[in-house]
Design an enzyme around this catalytic site. Structure first.
Site, PDB file in Angstrom:
ATOM      1  N   SER A  86      12.244  -5.453 -17.428  1.00 51.10           N
ATOM      2  CA  SER A  86      11.459  -4.970 -16.745  1.00 51.10           C
ATOM      3  C   SER A  86      12.562  -4.952 -15.368  1.00 51.10           C
ATOM      4  O   SER A  86      13.598  -4.178 -15.586  1.00 51.10           O
ATOM      5  CB  SER A  86      10.368  -5.864 -15.962  1.00 51.10           C
ATOM      6  OG  SER A  86       9.693  -5.792 -15.147  1.00 51.10           O
ATOM      7  N   ASP A 119      11.186  -2.363 -21.410  1.00 49.89           N
ATOM      8  CA  ASP A 119       9.852  -1.308 -20.232  1.00 49.89           C
ATOM      9  C   ASP A 119      11.021  -1.545 -19.106  1.00 49.89           C
ATOM     10  O   ASP A 119      10.392  -2.533 -18.068  1.00 49.89           O
ATOM     11  CB  ASP A 119       8.827  -2.068 -20.764  1.00 49.89           C
ATOM     12  CG  ASP A 119       8.027  -1.278 -20.053  1.00 49.89           C
ATOM     13  OD1 ASP A 119       8.064   0.110 -20.716  1.00 49.89           O
ATOM     14  OD2 ASP A 119       6.291  -1.988 -19.557  1.00 49.89           O
ATOM     15  N   HIS A 163       3.068  -4.429 -20.593  1.00 50.78           N
ATOM     16  CA  HIS A 163       4.630  -4.544 -20.011  1.00 50.78           C
ATOM     17  C   HIS A 163       5.665  -5.289 -20.689  1.00 50.78           C
ATOM     18  O   HIS A 163       6.217  -5.599 -21.160  1.00 50.78           O
ATOM     19  CB  HIS A 163       4.428  -4.549 -18.995  1.00 50.78           C
ATOM     20  CG  HIS A 163       5.892  -4.644 -17.978  1.00 50.78           C
ATOM     21  ND1 HIS A 163       6.489  -4.035 -17.740  1.00 50.78           N
ATOM     22  CD2 HIS A 163       6.271  -5.435 -16.863  1.00 50.78           C
ATOM     23  CE1 HIS A 163       7.892  -4.256 -16.664  1.00 50.78           C
ATOM     24  NE2 HIS A 163       7.745  -4.757 -15.833  1.00 50.78           N
TER      25      HIS A 163
END
Length: 304
Positions: free
Chosen positions: A140, A168, A233
């Site tokens: 992230s 991600d 996610h």
């Protein structure tokens, strides 16, 4: 004074250092490392070093990163440095305010990137760690941090990190940026990206290889909602941990209008997600079918 501060000064960044001798890890700061005496070996020239970097409203001791650390140590006699920048990631703010702090957390990613570049340089100078043995894995906002660390490290004119793995990478406030303002394929010799959500992440190609798990969004076993989006996610971390833990290879098929079945794959046109991806000749974008439960294997034991 209700607005989230999400303030970060480099002195607040800490890390969990884990090795096979100390699998549970110890929380440390760079100051304590500079004073020496923490790493009982002064020559780490043959040691593999993995920097692990958490994302927004998370921390280094989150169970997903602890699981990945365990898997890494089971597979390799390495040193895992899990960076903890929770203050800057709004982790300690009031629940309702956390999300408002996101733009501030985005700003903080550069500070953490610079910290990691400096840290890796210190390891090379003081402990003889070899540049060829350094790998960064970020999730992230942590993936964006890994990219910034790669850019900062290159400013030393000492070469490039061999590999950055972006799990991600955060999309909001990054996805339309040019290469200098986000994770990018030039940040390391090999940049591996895993896409699992298209709202919190991005479908934009970013790396040397881009793996689109289940087309890059709505991961199997996650639901269609904000919760589902968060679940998708986070799946990027879980998929990668399983790729480390199991010999099972999640096979990526070159993206096209109608991708070939995994069963037809050979070493020359398909690529296995994971620590060995860069051993395969093909680069570009790949479609990766996944199952809904761990180990998420898509290949019925097929090896390529």
């Amino acid at each position: 004074g209700l607005l989230p501060k999400c303030k970060l000064v480099p002195e607040q960044i800490s890390f969990i250092l884990s090795t096979r001798e100390n699998r549970n890890g110890v929380f440390l700061t760079l100051d304590s490392l500079k004073k020496g005496g923490i790493l009982n070996k002064s020559d780490l020239s043959s040691t593999q070093v993995v920097f692990l970097i958490h994302g927004f409203i998370s921390s280094a001791n989150n169970s997903n990163y602890m699981d990945m650390t365990k898997a890494l140590l089971e597979k390799n006699d390495c040193m895992v440095i899990s960076i903890d920048w929770r203050n800057g990631a709004c982790t300690n703010e009031f629940q309702i305010l956390k999300f408002i702090g996101y733009p501030k957390a985005v700003e903080n990613t550069r500070t953490v990137g610079k910290y990691i570049a400096d840290f890796s340089k210190l390891l090379m100078q003081k402990y003889k760690v070899s540049l060829a043995n350094i790998r960064l894995i970020g999730h992230s906002l942590g993936a964006q941090i890994a990219g910034f660390a790669g850019k900062e490290y290159q400013k030393f004119k000492l070469g490039k990190y061999p590999e950055i793995i972006g799990l991600d990478p955060a999309g909001p406030l990054f996805k339309s940026n040019d290469c200098s303002q986000r994770i990018c394929e030039t940040d390391a010799h090999y940049v591996q990206i895993i896409h699992t959500s298209n709202n919190l992440g991005t479908e934009r190609t970013l790396g040397t290889v881009d793996f689109y798990m289940n087309n890059g969004y709505n991961q199997p076993g996650c639901y269609y909602s904000f919760i589902g989006e968060t679940c998708s996610h986070t799946r990027a971390v879980q998929y990668f941990t399983e790729c480390i833990r199991h010999e099972c290879c999640l096979i990526g098929v070159p993206q096209s209008k109608n991708p070939q079945p995994v069963s037809k794959c050979t070493r020359n046109e398909c690529v296995c997600v994971g620590l060995n991806a860069k051993r395969y000749p093909k680069t570009g974008s790949f479609y990766v079918p996944v199952e809904s439960k761990a180990p998420y294997c898509n290949n019925k034991g097929k090896k390529i």
